[in-house]
Design an enzyme around this catalytic site. Sequence first.
Site, PDB file in Angstrom:
ATOM      1  N   GLY A  70     -51.471 -37.676 -57.918  1.00 47.86           N
ATOM      2  CA  GLY A  70     -50.606 -37.783 -59.075  1.00 47.86           C
ATOM      3  C   GLY A  70     -50.230 -39.230 -59.346  1.00 47.86           C
ATOM      4  O   GLY A  70     -50.465 -40.126 -58.529  1.00 47.86           O
ATOM      5  N   GLY A 119     -52.923 -34.719 -55.276  1.00 51.99           N
ATOM      6  CA  GLY A 119     -53.222 -33.876 -56.422  1.00 51.99           C
ATOM      7  C   GLY A 119     -54.693 -33.616 -56.628  1.00 51.99           C
ATOM      8  O   GLY A 119     -55.071 -32.592 -57.206  1.00 51.99           O
ATOM      9  N   GLU A 142     -48.983 -37.742 -48.144  1.00 52.30           N
ATOM     10  CA  GLU A 142     -47.637 -37.837 -48.709  1.00 52.30           C
ATOM     11  C   GLU A 142     -46.593 -38.396 -47.749  1.00 52.30           C
ATOM     12  O   GLU A 142     -45.636 -39.049 -48.181  1.00 52.30           O
ATOM     13  CB  GLU A 142     -47.198 -36.456 -49.229  1.00 52.30           C
ATOM     14  CG  GLU A 142     -47.894 -36.018 -50.503  1.00 52.30           C
ATOM     15  CD  GLU A 142     -49.305 -35.468 -50.285  1.00 52.30           C
ATOM     16  OE1 GLU A 142     -49.992 -35.192 -51.276  1.00 52.30           O
ATOM     17  OE2 GLU A 142     -49.708 -35.317 -49.095  1.00 52.30           O
ATOM     18  N   ASP A 150     -48.139 -31.143 -51.032  1.00 53.73           N
ATOM     19  CA  ASP A 150     -47.880 -30.087 -52.015  1.00 53.73           C
ATOM     20  C   ASP A 150     -49.213 -29.665 -52.635  1.00 53.73           C
ATOM     21  O   ASP A 150     -50.229 -29.702 -51.960  1.00 53.73           O
ATOM     22  CB  ASP A 150     -46.860 -30.562 -53.058  1.00 53.73           C
ATOM     23  CG  ASP A 150     -47.348 -31.732 -53.896  1.00 53.73           C
ATOM     24  OD1 ASP A 150     -48.222 -32.502 -53.436  1.00 53.73           O
ATOM     25  OD2 ASP A 150     -46.851 -31.893 -55.032  1.00 53.73           O
TER      26      ASP A 150
END
Length: 353
Positions: A70, A119, A142, A150
Amino acid sequence: MTELNAAPRVLIRTEGALGRLTLNRPEAINALDVGMVRSIAEALESWRDDTDVQIVLIDGEGERGMCAGGDVRGLHAQIVAGRADETAEFFRAEYALNAMIAEYPKPLVTIADGITMGGGVGLSGHAAIRIVTERSKLAMPETRIGFTPDVGGTWLLGRAPGRFGEYFGLTGSTMNAADAVFLGFADHIVPSERLDALREALAYRADPTGPSEIVLLFDETPEPSALPASREWIDEAFSADSVAEIVARLRAHGAADADATADLLEGLAPTALAVTLDAVREARALPGLRAALEGEYRRVMWFVTQHPDLVEGIRAQLIDKDRNPRWDPATIDDLPADAGAGAREYVPEHPLF
Protein backbone atom coordinates in the site's frame (compact mmCIF):
# COMPACT_ATOMS: atom_id res chain seq x y z
CA MET A 1 0.11 16.70 -17.81
CA THR A 2 2.63 14.23 -19.12
CA GLU A 3 1.65 11.02 -20.84
CA LEU A 4 3.03 9.05 -17.86
CA ASN A 5 0.88 10.94 -15.36
CA ALA A 6 -2.18 10.59 -17.58
CA ALA A 7 -1.83 6.81 -17.86
CA PRO A 8 -4.33 4.79 -15.80
CA ARG A 9 -2.84 3.14 -12.74
CA VAL A 10 -4.58 -0.14 -13.59
CA LEU A 11 -4.61 -1.38 -17.19
CA ILE A 12 -7.88 -3.23 -17.84
CA ARG A 13 -8.39 -5.17 -21.08
CA THR A 14 -9.34 -8.52 -22.56
CA GLU A 15 -7.15 -10.73 -24.74
CA GLY A 16 -8.94 -13.71 -26.18
CA ALA A 17 -10.68 -15.45 -23.27
CA LEU A 18 -8.43 -13.69 -20.74
CA GLY A 19 -9.39 -10.68 -18.64
CA ARG A 20 -6.15 -8.85 -17.80
CA LEU A 21 -5.54 -6.49 -14.90
CA THR A 22 -2.06 -4.95 -14.77
CA LEU A 23 -1.00 -2.60 -11.98
CA ASN A 24 0.52 0.35 -13.83
CA ARG A 25 2.49 2.40 -11.37
CA PRO A 26 5.98 0.99 -11.97
CA GLU A 27 7.76 4.10 -10.69
CA ALA A 28 6.39 3.19 -7.23
CA ILE A 29 6.68 -0.60 -7.73
CA ASN A 30 2.91 -0.51 -8.30
CA ALA A 31 2.07 0.59 -4.75
CA LEU A 32 -1.69 0.54 -4.22
CA ASP A 33 -3.97 3.49 -3.61
CA VAL A 34 -7.73 3.39 -3.10
CA GLY A 35 -8.43 4.23 -6.73
CA MET A 36 -6.42 1.23 -7.92
CA VAL A 37 -8.21 -1.06 -5.46
CA ARG A 38 -11.59 0.14 -6.70
CA SER A 39 -10.61 -0.21 -10.36
CA ILE A 40 -9.61 -3.84 -9.85
CA ALA A 41 -12.79 -4.61 -7.90
CA GLU A 42 -15.00 -2.98 -10.54
CA ALA A 43 -13.32 -4.93 -13.35
CA LEU A 44 -13.67 -8.22 -11.50
CA GLU A 45 -17.33 -7.48 -10.86
CA SER A 46 -17.95 -6.66 -14.52
CA TRP A 47 -16.31 -9.91 -15.66
CA ARG A 48 -18.08 -12.11 -13.11
CA ASP A 49 -20.95 -12.96 -15.49
CA ASP A 50 -19.23 -12.10 -18.79
CA THR A 51 -19.15 -15.35 -20.78
CA ASP A 52 -16.38 -14.01 -23.03
CA VAL A 53 -14.00 -13.83 -20.06
CA GLN A 54 -13.09 -17.32 -18.88
CA ILE A 55 -9.86 -16.65 -16.94
CA VAL A 56 -8.62 -13.53 -15.13
CA LEU A 57 -4.94 -12.57 -14.75
CA ILE A 58 -3.51 -10.00 -12.33
CA ASP A 59 0.10 -8.87 -12.74
CA GLY A 60 2.24 -5.74 -12.47
CA GLU A 61 3.94 -3.46 -14.98
CA GLY A 62 7.73 -3.23 -14.96
CA GLU A 63 10.46 -5.64 -13.90
CA ARG A 64 10.95 -4.42 -10.33
CA GLY A 65 7.89 -6.08 -8.87
CA MET A 66 4.20 -6.88 -8.99
CA CYS A 67 3.34 -4.63 -6.03
CA ALA A 68 5.38 -3.20 -3.16
CA GLY A 69 2.25 -2.86 -1.00
CA GLY A 70 0.00 0.00 0.00
CA ASP A 71 0.92 3.69 -0.25
CA VAL A 72 2.48 3.97 3.21
CA ARG A 73 3.44 7.64 2.85
CA GLY A 74 -0.16 8.44 2.02
CA LEU A 75 -1.26 6.46 5.07
CA HIS A 76 1.08 8.51 7.27
CA ALA A 77 -0.28 11.78 5.87
CA GLN A 78 -3.87 10.72 6.54
CA ILE A 79 -3.21 9.69 10.13
CA VAL A 80 -1.23 12.78 11.16
CA ALA A 81 -3.91 15.00 9.53
CA GLY A 82 -6.61 13.28 11.58
CA ARG A 83 -8.30 11.70 8.56
CA ALA A 84 -8.73 8.22 10.03
CA ASP A 85 -12.04 7.81 8.19
CA GLU A 86 -10.17 7.87 4.87
CA THR A 87 -7.74 5.28 6.18
CA ALA A 88 -10.60 3.02 7.27
CA GLU A 89 -12.22 3.47 3.86
CA PHE A 90 -9.04 2.29 2.13
CA PHE A 91 -8.66 -0.77 4.34
CA ARG A 92 -12.32 -1.74 3.92
CA ALA A 93 -12.04 -1.49 0.13
CA GLU A 94 -8.73 -3.40 0.07
CA TYR A 95 -9.90 -6.23 2.33
CA ALA A 96 -13.15 -6.58 0.38
CA LEU A 97 -11.02 -7.00 -2.74
CA ASN A 98 -8.84 -9.63 -1.02
CA ALA A 99 -11.99 -11.60 -0.17
CA MET A 100 -13.36 -11.14 -3.71
CA ILE A 101 -10.16 -12.59 -5.18
CA ALA A 102 -10.34 -15.61 -2.88
CA GLU A 103 -14.02 -16.24 -3.67
CA TYR A 104 -13.99 -15.38 -7.38
CA PRO A 105 -16.06 -17.86 -9.41
CA LYS A 106 -13.70 -17.97 -12.40
CA PRO A 107 -10.07 -19.16 -12.41
CA LEU A 108 -7.99 -16.21 -11.23
CA VAL A 109 -4.24 -16.31 -11.94
CA THR A 110 -1.69 -13.99 -10.34
CA ILE A 111 1.96 -13.44 -11.28
CA ALA A 112 4.02 -12.23 -8.31
CA ASP A 113 7.15 -11.44 -10.30
CA GLY A 114 9.78 -9.39 -8.45
CA ILE A 115 8.94 -7.50 -5.25
CA THR A 116 5.53 -8.52 -3.90
CA MET A 117 5.00 -7.35 -0.36
CA GLY A 118 2.19 -6.35 1.99
CA GLY A 119 -0.77 -5.34 -0.15
CA GLY A 120 0.83 -7.13 -3.09
CA VAL A 121 0.55 -10.41 -1.19
CA GLY A 122 -3.09 -9.54 -0.59
CA LEU A 123 -3.61 -9.48 -4.36
CA SER A 124 -1.46 -12.49 -5.21
CA GLY A 125 -1.75 -14.82 -2.25
CA HIS A 126 -5.48 -15.57 -2.29
CA ALA A 127 -5.88 -16.37 -6.00
CA ALA A 128 -6.73 -19.81 -7.37
CA ILE A 129 -3.43 -20.11 -9.28
CA ARG A 130 -0.43 -18.23 -7.83
CA ILE A 131 2.74 -17.91 -9.89
CA VAL A 132 6.19 -16.73 -8.77
CA THR A 133 9.48 -16.43 -10.67
CA GLU A 134 13.21 -16.56 -9.97
CA ARG A 135 12.99 -12.80 -9.35
CA SER A 136 10.22 -13.02 -6.75
CA LYS A 137 10.72 -11.50 -3.32
CA LEU A 138 7.67 -11.93 -1.10
CA ALA A 139 7.27 -10.57 2.42
CA MET A 140 4.88 -9.25 5.02
CA PRO A 141 7.28 -6.61 6.43
CA GLU A 142 4.81 -4.59 8.49
CA THR A 143 6.59 -4.98 11.84
CA ARG A 144 9.50 -3.02 10.33
CA ILE A 145 7.29 0.11 10.53
CA GLY A 146 5.58 -0.64 13.84
CA PHE A 147 2.56 -2.26 12.20
CA THR A 148 1.08 -5.74 11.77
CA PRO A 149 0.42 -8.02 8.75
CA ASP A 150 -2.95 -7.57 7.10
CA VAL A 151 -4.63 -8.18 3.67
CA GLY A 152 -5.17 -11.78 4.74
CA GLY A 153 -1.48 -12.21 5.48
CA THR A 154 -2.23 -13.69 8.90
CA TRP A 155 -4.43 -16.31 7.21
CA LEU A 156 -1.52 -17.38 4.98
CA LEU A 157 1.05 -17.17 7.77
CA GLY A 158 -1.14 -19.20 10.12
CA ARG A 159 -1.21 -22.04 7.60
CA ALA A 160 2.53 -22.18 6.92
CA PRO A 161 4.33 -25.31 8.16
CA GLY A 162 5.37 -25.43 11.80
CA ARG A 163 6.08 -22.02 13.30
CA PHE A 164 7.28 -20.40 10.09
CA GLY A 165 4.17 -18.21 10.21
CA GLU A 166 5.26 -16.64 13.47
CA TYR A 167 8.84 -16.35 12.19
CA PHE A 168 7.97 -14.58 8.93
CA GLY A 169 5.22 -12.50 10.53
CA LEU A 170 7.42 -11.16 13.32
CA THR A 171 10.68 -10.74 11.41
CA GLY A 172 9.20 -9.53 8.11
CA SER A 173 11.82 -11.65 6.35
CA THR A 174 11.77 -12.11 2.57
CA MET A 175 10.82 -15.34 0.80
CA ASN A 176 12.25 -16.41 -2.54
CA ALA A 177 10.15 -18.37 -5.03
CA ALA A 178 10.92 -21.79 -3.55
CA ASP A 179 10.23 -20.48 -0.03
CA ALA A 180 6.88 -19.03 -1.17
CA VAL A 181 5.76 -22.39 -2.56
CA PHE A 182 6.98 -24.24 0.53
CA LEU A 183 5.16 -21.82 2.85
CA GLY A 184 1.88 -21.85 0.90
CA PHE A 185 2.11 -18.33 -0.55
CA ALA A 186 2.44 -19.58 -4.16
CA ASP A 187 1.73 -22.65 -6.29
CA HIS A 188 3.99 -22.59 -9.35
CA ILE A 189 7.40 -21.25 -10.36
CA VAL A 190 7.67 -20.03 -13.95
CA PRO A 191 10.91 -18.49 -15.30
CA SER A 192 10.40 -14.78 -15.99
CA GLU A 193 11.54 -15.23 -19.59
CA ARG A 194 8.52 -17.49 -20.17
CA LEU A 195 5.85 -15.20 -18.74
CA ASP A 196 4.85 -13.62 -22.05
CA ALA A 197 4.38 -17.06 -23.59
CA LEU A 198 2.33 -18.11 -20.57
CA ARG A 199 0.08 -15.06 -20.86
CA GLU A 200 -0.50 -15.78 -24.53
CA ALA A 201 -1.31 -19.42 -23.80
CA LEU A 202 -3.82 -18.40 -21.12
CA ALA A 203 -5.50 -15.96 -23.52
CA TYR A 204 -5.65 -18.16 -26.61
CA ARG A 205 -5.57 -21.69 -25.24
CA ALA A 206 -7.45 -24.46 -27.02
CA ASP A 207 -10.37 -25.81 -24.99
CA PRO A 208 -10.92 -27.88 -22.95
CA THR A 209 -7.48 -27.40 -21.38
CA GLY A 210 -7.81 -25.60 -18.05
CA PRO A 211 -5.51 -22.85 -16.74
CA SER A 212 -3.83 -25.11 -14.18
CA GLU A 213 -2.77 -27.54 -16.91
CA ILE A 214 -1.48 -24.65 -19.03
CA VAL A 215 0.58 -23.24 -16.16
CA LEU A 216 2.09 -26.67 -15.54
CA LEU A 217 3.51 -26.61 -19.07
CA PHE A 218 5.61 -23.59 -18.06
CA ASP A 219 6.34 -24.61 -14.45
CA GLU A 220 9.98 -25.25 -13.65
CA THR A 221 11.05 -27.11 -10.52
CA PRO A 222 13.66 -25.01 -8.71
CA GLU A 223 16.23 -25.87 -6.13
CA PRO A 224 14.27 -26.74 -2.96
CA SER A 225 13.76 -24.14 -0.26
CA ALA A 226 16.47 -23.98 2.38
CA LEU A 227 13.91 -23.27 5.08
CA PRO A 228 13.43 -26.88 6.31
CA ALA A 229 17.05 -26.85 7.51
CA SER A 230 16.12 -24.09 9.99
CA ARG A 231 12.81 -25.53 11.09
CA GLU A 232 14.04 -27.12 14.32
CA TRP A 233 15.25 -23.91 15.96
CA ILE A 234 12.46 -21.80 14.47
CA ASP A 235 9.75 -24.18 15.73
CA GLU A 236 11.38 -24.43 19.15
CA ALA A 237 11.75 -20.67 19.63
CA PHE A 238 8.62 -19.36 17.92
CA SER A 239 6.27 -21.72 19.74
CA ALA A 240 6.90 -19.72 22.93
CA ASP A 241 3.98 -17.93 24.58
CA SER A 242 5.39 -14.40 24.38
CA VAL A 243 7.81 -12.28 22.36
CA ALA A 244 10.17 -12.05 25.33
CA GLU A 245 10.25 -15.85 25.64
CA ILE A 246 10.85 -16.21 21.89
CA VAL A 247 13.91 -13.97 22.18
CA ALA A 248 15.12 -15.85 25.27
CA ARG A 249 14.86 -19.18 23.45
CA LEU A 250 16.70 -17.78 20.42
CA ARG A 251 19.53 -16.59 22.67
CA ALA A 252 19.69 -19.92 24.47
CA HIS A 253 19.89 -21.89 21.22
CA GLY A 254 23.35 -20.62 20.37
CA ALA A 255 23.19 -20.93 16.56
CA ALA A 256 24.36 -17.89 14.62
CA ASP A 257 21.06 -17.59 12.71
CA ALA A 258 19.05 -17.79 15.94
CA ASP A 259 21.21 -15.09 17.53
CA ALA A 260 20.85 -12.85 14.47
CA THR A 261 17.07 -13.30 14.60
CA ALA A 262 17.04 -12.24 18.26
CA ASP A 263 19.08 -9.14 17.34
CA LEU A 264 16.57 -8.31 14.61
CA LEU A 265 13.53 -8.71 16.86
CA GLU A 266 15.08 -6.53 19.55
CA GLY A 267 15.28 -3.66 17.05
CA LEU A 268 11.67 -3.87 15.92
CA ALA A 269 8.56 -2.34 17.51
CA PRO A 270 7.76 -4.41 20.62
CA THR A 271 4.03 -3.71 20.44
CA ALA A 272 3.87 -4.64 16.76
CA LEU A 273 5.62 -7.92 17.54
CA ALA A 274 3.18 -8.77 20.33
CA VAL A 275 0.12 -7.86 18.23
CA THR A 276 1.43 -9.86 15.28
CA LEU A 277 2.16 -12.95 17.36
CA ASP A 278 -1.39 -12.79 18.71
CA ALA A 279 -2.86 -12.21 15.23
CA VAL A 280 -1.11 -15.13 13.50
CA ARG A 281 -2.17 -17.51 16.26
CA GLU A 282 -5.74 -16.27 16.19
CA ALA A 283 -5.89 -16.66 12.39
CA ARG A 284 -4.57 -20.22 12.60
CA ALA A 285 -7.73 -21.23 14.49
CA LEU A 286 -10.24 -19.27 12.36
CA PRO A 287 -12.63 -20.87 9.86
CA GLY A 288 -11.82 -18.73 6.81
CA LEU A 289 -10.19 -15.73 5.19
CA ARG A 290 -13.02 -13.31 5.96
CA ALA A 291 -12.73 -14.00 9.68
CA ALA A 292 -8.97 -13.39 9.50
CA LEU A 293 -9.53 -10.11 7.63
CA GLU A 294 -11.92 -8.98 10.36
CA GLY A 295 -9.26 -9.72 12.99
CA GLU A 296 -6.69 -7.78 10.98
CA TYR A 297 -9.07 -4.85 10.53
CA ARG A 298 -9.54 -4.53 14.29
CA ARG A 299 -5.80 -4.48 14.79
CA VAL A 300 -4.85 -2.07 12.00
CA MET A 301 -7.51 0.44 13.07
CA TRP A 302 -6.22 0.17 16.65
CA PHE A 303 -2.78 1.18 15.38
CA VAL A 304 -4.30 3.96 13.28
CA THR A 305 -6.41 5.47 16.06
CA GLN A 306 -5.00 4.30 19.41
CA HIS A 307 -1.24 3.73 19.26
CA PRO A 308 1.69 5.91 18.15
CA ASP A 309 4.09 3.27 16.80
CA LEU A 310 2.73 3.12 13.23
CA VAL A 311 3.17 6.85 12.63
CA GLU A 312 6.57 6.74 14.34
CA GLY A 313 7.72 3.74 12.31
CA ILE A 314 6.77 5.31 8.97
CA ARG A 315 8.43 8.57 10.05
CA ALA A 316 11.68 6.86 10.95
CA GLN A 317 11.85 4.59 7.91
CA LEU A 318 10.31 6.63 5.09
CA ILE A 319 9.76 10.30 6.05
CA ASP A 320 12.76 11.52 8.05
CA LYS A 321 14.71 8.33 7.28
CA ASP A 322 16.75 8.61 10.47
CA ARG A 323 16.19 4.86 11.12
CA ASN A 324 15.86 5.70 14.81
CA PRO A 325 12.26 5.04 15.83
CA ARG A 326 11.16 5.73 19.40
CA TRP A 327 8.86 2.82 20.13
CA ASP A 328 6.23 2.76 22.90
CA PRO A 329 7.20 0.79 24.94
CA ALA A 330 10.85 0.99 23.98
CA THR A 331 11.87 -2.62 24.61
CA ILE A 332 10.39 -6.10 24.53
CA ASP A 333 11.04 -6.45 28.28
CA ASP A 334 8.76 -3.44 28.86
CA LEU A 335 5.75 -5.08 27.21
CA PRO A 336 2.80 -5.67 29.56
CA ALA A 337 1.26 -9.10 29.94
CA ASP A 338 -1.02 -9.92 27.00
CA ALA A 339 0.26 -6.91 25.09
CA GLY A 340 -1.88 -7.84 22.08
CA ALA A 341 -5.18 -7.58 23.97
CA GLY A 342 -5.97 -3.95 23.18
CA ALA A 343 -5.65 -4.48 19.44
CA ARG A 344 -7.41 -7.84 19.53
CA GLU A 345 -10.43 -6.44 21.35
CA TYR A 346 -10.66 -3.08 19.56
CA VAL A 347 -14.01 -2.32 17.90
CA PRO A 348 -13.63 -0.03 14.84
CA GLU A 349 -16.22 2.68 14.27
CA HIS A 350 -17.28 1.13 10.95
CA PRO A 351 -17.54 -2.66 10.50
CA LEU A 352 -15.44 -4.31 7.82
CA PHE A 353 -18.16 -6.33 6.10
